[in-house]
Scaffold this motif. Sequence first.
Motif, PDB file in Angstrom:
ATOM      1  N   ALA A 101       0.844  -1.202   0.000  1.00  0.00           N
ATOM      2  CA  ALA A 101       0.000   0.000   0.000  1.00  0.00           C
ATOM      3  C   ALA A 101       0.874   1.245   0.000  1.00  0.00           C
ATOM      4  O   ALA A 101       1.935   1.281   0.627  1.00  0.00           O
ATOM      5  N   MET A 102       0.392   2.255  -0.724  1.00  0.00           N
ATOM      6  CA  MET A 102       0.970   3.601  -0.685  1.00  0.00           C
ATOM      7  C   MET A 102      -0.008   4.474   0.084  1.00  0.00           C
ATOM      8  O   MET A 102      -1.131   4.726  -0.376  1.00  0.00           O
ATOM      9  N   ILE A 103       0.397   4.938   1.263  1.00  0.00           N
ATOM     10  CA  ILE A 103      -0.528   5.624   2.167  1.00  0.00           C
ATOM     11  C   ILE A 103      -0.200   7.112   2.240  1.00  0.00           C
ATOM     12  O   ILE A 103       0.941   7.487   2.520  1.00  0.00           O
ATOM     13  N   PRO A 104      -1.163   7.996   2.000  1.00  0.00           N
ATOM     14  CA  PRO A 104      -0.899   9.446   2.126  1.00  0.00           C
ATOM     15  C   PRO A 104      -0.617   9.827   3.576  1.00  0.00           C
ATOM     16  O   PRO A 104      -1.194   9.255   4.505  1.00  0.00           O
ATOM     17  N   ASP A 105       0.296  10.768   3.742  1.00  0.00           N
ATOM     18  CA  ASP A 105       0.655  11.242   5.080  1.00  0.00           C
ATOM     19  C   ASP A 105      -0.375  12.290   5.516  1.00  0.00           C
ATOM     20  O   ASP A 105      -0.171  13.490   5.396  1.00  0.00           O
ATOM     21  N   HIS A 128       3.418  -7.038   2.147  1.00  0.00           N
ATOM     22  CA  HIS A 128       4.752  -7.075   1.560  1.00  0.00           C
ATOM     23  C   HIS A 128       5.513  -5.790   1.839  1.00  0.00           C
ATOM     24  O   HIS A 128       6.683  -5.801   2.228  1.00  0.00           O
ATOM     25  N   SER A 129       4.839  -4.647   1.618  1.00  0.00           N
ATOM     26  CA  SER A 129       5.479  -3.351   1.847  1.00  0.00           C
ATOM     27  C   SER A 129       4.413  -2.296   2.091  1.00  0.00           C
ATOM     28  O   SER A 129       3.278  -2.404   1.609  1.00  0.00           O
ATOM     29  N   LEU A 130       4.805  -1.274   2.833  1.00  0.00           N
ATOM     30  CA  LEU A 130       3.880  -0.206   3.202  1.00  0.00           C
ATOM     31  C   LEU A 130       4.665   1.096   3.216  1.00  0.00           C
ATOM     32  O   LEU A 130       5.615   1.237   3.986  1.00  0.00           O
ATOM     33  N   GLU A 131       4.292   2.027   2.337  1.00  0.00           N
ATOM     34  CA  GLU A 131       5.018   3.282   2.227  1.00  0.00           C
ATOM     35  C   GLU A 131       4.077   4.462   2.429  1.00  0.00           C
ATOM     36  O   GLU A 131       2.901   4.420   2.045  1.00  0.00           O
ATOM     37  N   THR A 132       4.616   5.525   3.030  1.00  0.00           N
ATOM     38  CA  THR A 132       3.869   6.760   3.245  1.00  0.00           C
ATOM     39  C   THR A 132       4.497   7.870   2.416  1.00  0.00           C
ATOM     40  O   THR A 132       5.718   7.914   2.257  1.00  0.00           O
ATOM     41  N   TYR A 133       3.661   8.751   1.888  1.00  0.00           N
ATOM     42  CA  TYR A 133       4.174   9.833   1.044  1.00  0.00           C
ATOM     43  C   TYR A 133       3.474  11.141   1.408  1.00  0.00           C
ATOM     44  O   TYR A 133       2.331  11.153   1.854  1.00  0.00           O
ATOM     45  N   PRO A 134       4.159  12.282   1.222  1.00  0.00           N
ATOM     46  CA  PRO A 134       3.549  13.587   1.510  1.00  0.00           C
ATOM     47  C   PRO A 134       2.670  14.049   0.357  1.00  0.00           C
ATOM     48  O   PRO A 134       2.685  13.469  -0.736  1.00  0.00           O
ATOM     49  N   ASN A 135       1.922  15.111   0.590  1.00  0.00           N
ATOM     50  CA  ASN A 135       1.055  15.682  -0.438  1.00  0.00           C
ATOM     51  C   ASN A 135       1.883  16.571  -1.366  1.00  0.00           C
ATOM     52  O   ASN A 135       1.701  17.785  -1.434  1.00  0.00           O
ATOM     53  N   ASP A 136       2.795  15.924  -2.080  1.00  0.00           N
ATOM     54  CA  ASP A 136       3.721  16.642  -2.960  1.00  0.00           C
ATOM     55  C   ASP A 136       4.104  15.712  -4.109  1.00  0.00           C
ATOM     56  O   ASP A 136       4.799  14.714  -3.895  1.00  0.00           O
ATOM     57  N   ILE A 178      -1.695  -3.843  -4.918  1.00  0.00           N
ATOM     58  CA  ILE A 178      -1.226  -2.605  -4.290  1.00  0.00           C
ATOM     59  C   ILE A 178      -2.412  -1.675  -4.076  1.00  0.00           C
ATOM     60  O   ILE A 178      -3.142  -1.351  -5.019  1.00  0.00           O
ATOM     61  N   LEU A 179      -2.595  -1.217  -2.843  1.00  0.00           N
ATOM     62  CA  LEU A 179      -3.660  -0.268  -2.516  1.00  0.00           C
ATOM     63  C   LEU A 179      -3.150   1.154  -2.705  1.00  0.00           C
ATOM     64  O   LEU A 179      -2.115   1.534  -2.141  1.00  0.00           O
TER      65      LEU A 179
END
Length: 453
Positions: free
Chosen positions: A194-198, A221-229, A286-287
């Motif tokens: 999953a790609m999760i917004p911060d 499997h993997s979990l990532e966080t990303y900023p609003n950019d 992938i979510l």
Amino acid sequence: MIISCRFSGAIRSLMGGVLCCLVVACGPETAPPALKIEQPAAPETVVVPEPQAQEDVKPEGPRQVKIGLLLPLSGREQLVGKDLFAAASMALFDAYDPRIELLSFDTGGTVSGAEIAADAALNAEVDVIIGPLLAENVTRVAAITRGSDVPILGLSSDSEAAEPGVYVMGFLPEAEVKRIIDYAASMQAVKFSAMIPDSRYGMRVREAFGDAVFDVGGRIHSLETYPNDPEAVVEPIKRLADYDERRKNHIDEIRFLRSLGDDMTNEIANRLATREVSESPDIDAILLPEGGGLLRTLAPLLPFYEVDLDEVKLLGTGLWYDESLTNEPPLRGAWFAAPANPGVTDFLERFERDIGRAPSRVATLAYDAVSLIAILTREADLTGPDRPITNAKLMNPNGFQGIDGLFRLLPDGTNERTLSVLEITKDGFKVLDPAPAAFPLFGYEVTETATVE
């Protein structure tokens, strides 16, 4: 400021066809001229004309049911607030019940404005409050009205604003995440990323994602966080895709094959050298709980960093309910969970025709909330001392059929909606797994869903 709207029998002659009122509501048999609601620039000029009463329709009891509508008719969220006001007015016209009075209070979209609006609503002796829009405002209004026995139907989608007697009508991401993960698991997906917004929304999605994967016996499997950019999402995508590691292993494999000095292995090495990596990451799904422009940035980066979208399924939430996404090739074939009732399209088209612009997607919440109160009013004895709108009546376990489909309000203040699973195609959205036709008669959780024929 208070805007009071009462609608009498003359309204029936003003309505365009009844849209998709909640269960047991009904409308006119013919289609008279469409309703027009003027949308002014400032709340002081928001006026819905009150038609003249007709003698053929009279209140059945002496009591009016007062709905307090708390909306941001000014401030940063005023456009959304005016859409909600227009949708609520449309529902009141469609309800065709002169016993219902709609009182509108401007919150300005602020906590202090919500406090003032809540006090004014209580002073006006409303029977139920619909709104506010923002979660923090719902929480503040709940604190002010606590002890008054006035239920609140907040228009937020934040479950943290919910509590007994304070219901959130919005689309809860937790339910959407669970629905899409359950469906993916039923299609043999086991390994999830999953790609999760911060953001606050992202925090709720992250927790729901972990719970949903655990419930289906899957593996993260993997979990990532990303900023609003948009410029800051590349590295999280690369990490989620294991791109650097896969690239290194790919180069090592080519070097090893060439070190053997064999014509056959050299040929294999040359073929491998035309690719960035040897294979897609070991992920089934992938979510991407994102929408709008940022989703359009994220999705193409996955195939760019060698995630084969023929092998890895992209999953989304209700934020994907955007027809423009059908023009995004990386998203074609992706799945998401959302309300998919045909009444939504009818409502959006009617709103644009009557108001002159496309509405905010949350406008349906105000329509359904007012229509729900209209149902309870129709069933209430307005001649007696009992309150016409109570928590017990709002929490009907059978639920209510709204524009966005079947929903019901739960004892903890959250809601449960029957969601469909849809696939994005170049021609639009395809329903893969329809929403359940009814809630179970026991408990407060949908345990079975309709299967694809």
